[in-house]
Write a protein that holds these residues in place. Structure first.
Motif, short mmCIF file in Angstrom:
data_model
loop_
_atom_site.label_atom_id
_atom_site.label_comp_id
_atom_site.label_asym_id
_atom_site.label_seq_id
_atom_site.Cartn_x
_atom_site.Cartn_y
_atom_site.Cartn_z
N PHE A 64 -12.25 -7.06 -4.23
CA PHE A 64 -12.41 -5.93 -3.31
C PHE A 64 -14.04 -5.60 -3.34
O PHE A 64 -14.76 -5.22 -2.27
CB PHE A 64 -11.83 -4.61 -3.64
CG PHE A 64 -10.33 -4.93 -3.63
CD1 PHE A 64 -9.67 -5.55 -2.92
CD2 PHE A 64 -9.77 -3.70 -4.15
CE1 PHE A 64 -8.38 -5.71 -2.66
CE2 PHE A 64 -8.07 -3.58 -3.95
CZ PHE A 64 -7.53 -4.62 -3.06
N GLU A 65 -14.74 -6.06 -4.41
CA GLU A 65 -16.21 -5.51 -4.79
C GLU A 65 -17.02 -6.01 -3.68
O GLU A 65 -17.78 -5.25 -3.04
CB GLU A 65 -16.51 -6.10 -6.28
CG GLU A 65 -15.81 -5.20 -7.33
CD GLU A 65 -16.43 -5.89 -8.65
OE1 GLU A 65 -17.38 -6.50 -8.59
OE2 GLU A 65 -15.59 -5.50 -9.65
N VAL A 112 -11.48 2.35 -5.17
CA VAL A 112 -10.26 1.50 -5.51
C VAL A 112 -9.24 2.61 -6.54
O VAL A 112 -9.63 2.88 -7.54
CB VAL A 112 -10.65 0.34 -6.22
CG1 VAL A 112 -9.36 -0.38 -6.62
CG2 VAL A 112 -11.34 -0.47 -5.45
N ASP A 119 -4.42 -2.84 0.29
CA ASP A 119 -4.07 -3.34 -0.91
C ASP A 119 -4.66 -4.91 -1.01
O ASP A 119 -4.46 -5.66 -1.90
CB ASP A 119 -2.58 -3.43 -1.17
CG ASP A 119 -1.90 -4.38 -0.49
OD1 ASP A 119 -1.76 -4.36 0.62
OD2 ASP A 119 -1.09 -5.37 -1.19
N GLU A 139 -5.89 -8.80 -6.53
CA GLU A 139 -6.58 -8.35 -7.84
C GLU A 139 -7.83 -7.40 -7.05
O GLU A 139 -8.46 -7.95 -6.29
CB GLU A 139 -7.19 -9.29 -8.55
CG GLU A 139 -6.18 -10.13 -9.34
CD GLU A 139 -5.39 -9.24 -10.13
OE1 GLU A 139 -5.94 -8.34 -10.77
OE2 GLU A 139 -4.26 -9.69 -10.38
N HIS A 140 -8.14 -6.28 -7.95
CA HIS A 140 -9.21 -5.26 -7.31
C HIS A 140 -10.81 -5.90 -7.46
O HIS A 140 -11.50 -5.48 -6.75
CB HIS A 140 -8.86 -3.99 -8.06
CG HIS A 140 -9.31 -3.97 -9.37
ND1 HIS A 140 -8.66 -4.15 -10.47
CD2 HIS A 140 -10.27 -3.64 -9.90
CE1 HIS A 140 -9.21 -3.90 -11.41
NE2 HIS A 140 -10.39 -3.63 -11.33
N GLY A 175 -9.36 0.67 -1.32
CA GLY A 175 -8.76 -0.33 -1.86
C GLY A 175 -7.67 0.18 -2.67
O GLY A 175 -8.00 1.29 -3.35
N VAL A 176 -6.35 -0.46 -3.00
CA VAL A 176 -5.53 -0.09 -4.05
C VAL A 176 -5.11 -1.14 -4.76
O VAL A 176 -5.03 -2.35 -4.32
CB VAL A 176 -4.29 0.88 -3.22
CG1 VAL A 176 -4.42 1.97 -2.70
CG2 VAL A 176 -3.54 -0.35 -2.52
N SER A 177 -5.19 -1.12 -5.91
CA SER A 177 -4.71 -2.26 -6.98
C SER A 177 -3.57 -2.46 -7.49
O SER A 177 -3.52 -3.34 -8.06
CB SER A 177 -5.76 -2.15 -8.15
OG SER A 177 -5.28 -1.13 -9.00
N THR A 217 -7.58 -7.85 0.70
CA THR A 217 -8.93 -8.09 1.01
C THR A 217 -9.02 -8.29 2.48
O THR A 217 -9.94 -7.94 3.26
CB THR A 217 -9.74 -9.48 0.44
OG1 THR A 217 -8.88 -10.58 0.64
CG2 THR A 217 -9.84 -9.33 -1.02
N HIS A 261 -5.79 3.09 -8.41
CA HIS A 261 -4.87 2.26 -9.32
C HIS A 261 -3.63 2.93 -9.27
O HIS A 261 -2.55 2.18 -10.23
CB HIS A 261 -5.54 2.13 -10.66
CG HIS A 261 -6.94 1.41 -10.69
ND1 HIS A 261 -7.07 0.23 -10.46
CD2 HIS A 261 -8.19 2.05 -11.16
CE1 HIS A 261 -8.47 0.02 -10.56
NE2 HIS A 261 -9.07 0.90 -10.84
N THR A 312 0.87 -1.36 0.06
CA THR A 312 0.13 0.04 -0.11
C THR A 312 0.89 1.07 -0.14
O THR A 312 0.67 2.25 -0.90
CB THR A 312 -0.92 0.07 1.07
OG1 THR A 312 -1.81 -1.32 1.12
CG2 THR A 312 -1.70 1.21 1.03
#
Length: 219
Positions: A196-197, A204, A168, A192-193, A185-187, A170, A206, A16
């Motif tokens: 996060f959904e 999120v 970064d 993988e982003h 969140g950071v991807s 879950t 990038h 992160t």
């Protein structure tokens, strides 16, 4: 003083703020190989980043017996220390933190690192004094248990809805859900982003620059 939507922003560390994901993955794999376990894939090793060290290693190497955990941990620390000089903050992190401090935010770190490991890396990147508080996995419950965030809330007397967790993985975002805190969140880190959904982060980002811009406008 500029208007703030959040009083305290808690950041995860590895992946992160700190560009360490790739090296951590390789160190986990090397440590498992050293003790004779089945070497995890890049994806499996990356998934455990953010957890406490032994929790992460046990998850990444399920065929390594518990009696080998001390050796497994020692081999990980050996490989990580050998690469310590290769690690650095992501470009743009320091200006982002400075801008948030100017806006009046309290800043904290909530990390799966040990207290010794975090203190060493904070010294190495000359960040002493930037953060108002921190919690590490060896001094409280590890992610996604919400205790890290609960302790930071209590320390600074900030209610959950005024705390923002940035991470970064879950594990970071689930910790925020468990603590009833909003998250971002950071991807560009370990997970993988798309994962996060279900955890409903506010945003999120990038890149660090996108994170910087979003935080300055929305936090």
């Amino acid at each position: 003083m500029l208007k703030r939507n959040f009083d305290l922003i808690a950041f995860d560390w590895d992946g992160t703020l700190f560009d360490s994901t790739g090296i951590i993955v390789r160190c986990i794999q090397a440590a498992v190989r050293d003790v004779g376990g089945t070497v995890p894939s890049d994806e499996a090793a990356g998934y455990v980043i953010g957890l406490g060290l032994m929790q992460a290693l046990a998850h990444a190497a399920p065929d390594v017996p518990p009696e080998k955990y001390p050796e497994l941990g020692a081999r990980y620390r050996h490989h990580y220390t050998a690469h310590a000089d290769d690690l650095s903050l992501f470009s743009g992190v320091l200006p982002m933190l400075d801008a948030l401090k100017e806006k009046g935010h309290l800043l904290a770190v909530a990390t799966g690192k040990s207290r010794r490991g975090l203190d060493e890396v904070l010294r190495s990147v000359e960040l002493q004094g930037v953060f108002d508080g921190s919690r590490t996995a060896d001094e409280t419950a590890g992610k996604p248990d919400p205790r890290m965030l609960h302790e930071l809330m209590a320390q600074f007397d900030v209610p959950a809805h005024r705390v923002l967790m940035v991470g970064d993985t879950t594990h970071d975002l689930q910790m925020a859900v468990n603590a009833r805190c909003p998250s971002v969140g950071v991807s560009y880190g370990a997970h993988e982003h798309a994962a996060f959904e279900p955890l409903a982060p506010r945003h999120v980002a990038h890149s660090v620059q996108e994170l910087h811009d979003w935080l300055l406008a929305n936090a």
